[in-house]
Design an enzyme around this catalytic site. Structure first.
Site, PDB file in Angstrom:
ATOM      1  N   ASP A  18      87.712  -9.126  -9.497  1.00 57.59           N
ATOM      2  CA  ASP A  18      88.469  -9.920  -9.894  1.00 57.59           C
ATOM      3  C   ASP A  18      88.806 -11.190  -8.895  1.00 57.59           C
ATOM      4  O   ASP A  18      89.501  -9.654  -7.491  1.00 57.59           O
ATOM      5  CB  ASP A  18      89.486 -10.535 -10.919  1.00 57.59           C
ATOM      6  N   ASP A  20      90.837 -13.719  -8.297  1.00 58.86           N
ATOM      7  CA  ASP A  20      91.557 -14.904  -8.575  1.00 58.86           C
ATOM      8  C   ASP A  20      92.884 -13.788  -9.010  1.00 58.86           C
ATOM      9  O   ASP A  20      92.554 -13.504 -10.171  1.00 58.86           O
ATOM     10  CB  ASP A  20      91.895 -16.123  -9.770  1.00 58.86           C
TER      11      ASP A  20
END
Length: 208
Positions: A18, A20
């Site tokens: 991922d 953020d």
């Protein structure tokens, strides 16, 4: 400061990150952008406080707005609010430099050196994801990135489609991949895709 993530001892064939809150410490900036956009479009102050924001981590912005509409009986236009949020985030990045999360970025550098496949699977749209990577100074580390623009509308996290497409583009079977995630929707997506996962710890809450 204690480590945000404990790296697995096992080596996997493919690694999915991922963006953020996992590679870049961008969640406080996203939060401020969300709060501004939602209140501009009439959401009450109590809507989307930090805990609720974190619980939606990794979801595509229009899906978040639609969920808030359903939860609070609001009538915000998902695409318009999402675009306002993206624009506000981009504006905020002209005034600050985002820090990386050291453990995961160090792992990416090791994978690159070893030639082990890795990819980004993010809930951010391509422009916002690139702005995040460029602000943190790590855009040159990544050649594979899958975003909600690459899957049908509504097929982002917690559905596994983004991560499955990462695996496909890396040429690695899903069951041979590990996903690094900081948010529950992304962890659910990893499990739905039959992938191992590692949780990255959250940053300190932002209050307003």
């Amino acid at each position: 400061m204690s480590a945000r993530v404990i790296l697995p001892e096992k080596e996997y064939a493919g690694y999915i990150f991922d963006l953020d809150g996992t590679l870049v410490d961008s969640m406080p900036t996203h939060y401020r952008a969300w709060r501004w956009a939602l209140q501009k479009h009439g959401a009450p102050h109590e809507v989307f406080q930090w805990e609720e924001f974190v619980a939606h981590g990794g979801m595509a912005a229009p899906d978040i707005v639609a969920d808030l509409n359903a939860t609070y009986g609001l009538h915000m236009e998902p695409e318009i609010v999402a675009e306002e949020k993206r624009n506000r985030y981009a504006w905020l990045l002209t005034h600050e430099t985002l820090p990386v999360i050291p453990e995961t970025v160090a792992l990416v550098r090791q994978l690159k050196e070893k030639g082990i496949p890795y990819a980004i699977g993010t809930g951010s749209m391509p422009s916002g994801a690139m702005e995040t990577l460029e602000s943190a100074g790590i855009a040159d580390l990544f050649s594979i990135m899958v975003t909600p623009a690459d899957v049908p509308p509504g097929y982002g996290k917690p559905r596994p489609d983004i991560f499955l497409l990462c695996a496909s583009q890396m040429g690695v079977a899903p069951q041979e991949c590990v996903v690094f995630e900081d948010a529950e929707p992304g962890i659910q997506a990893a499990m739905a895709g039959g992938m191992a996962w590692v949780r990255v710890g959250e940053c300190a809450p932002v209050r307003d």
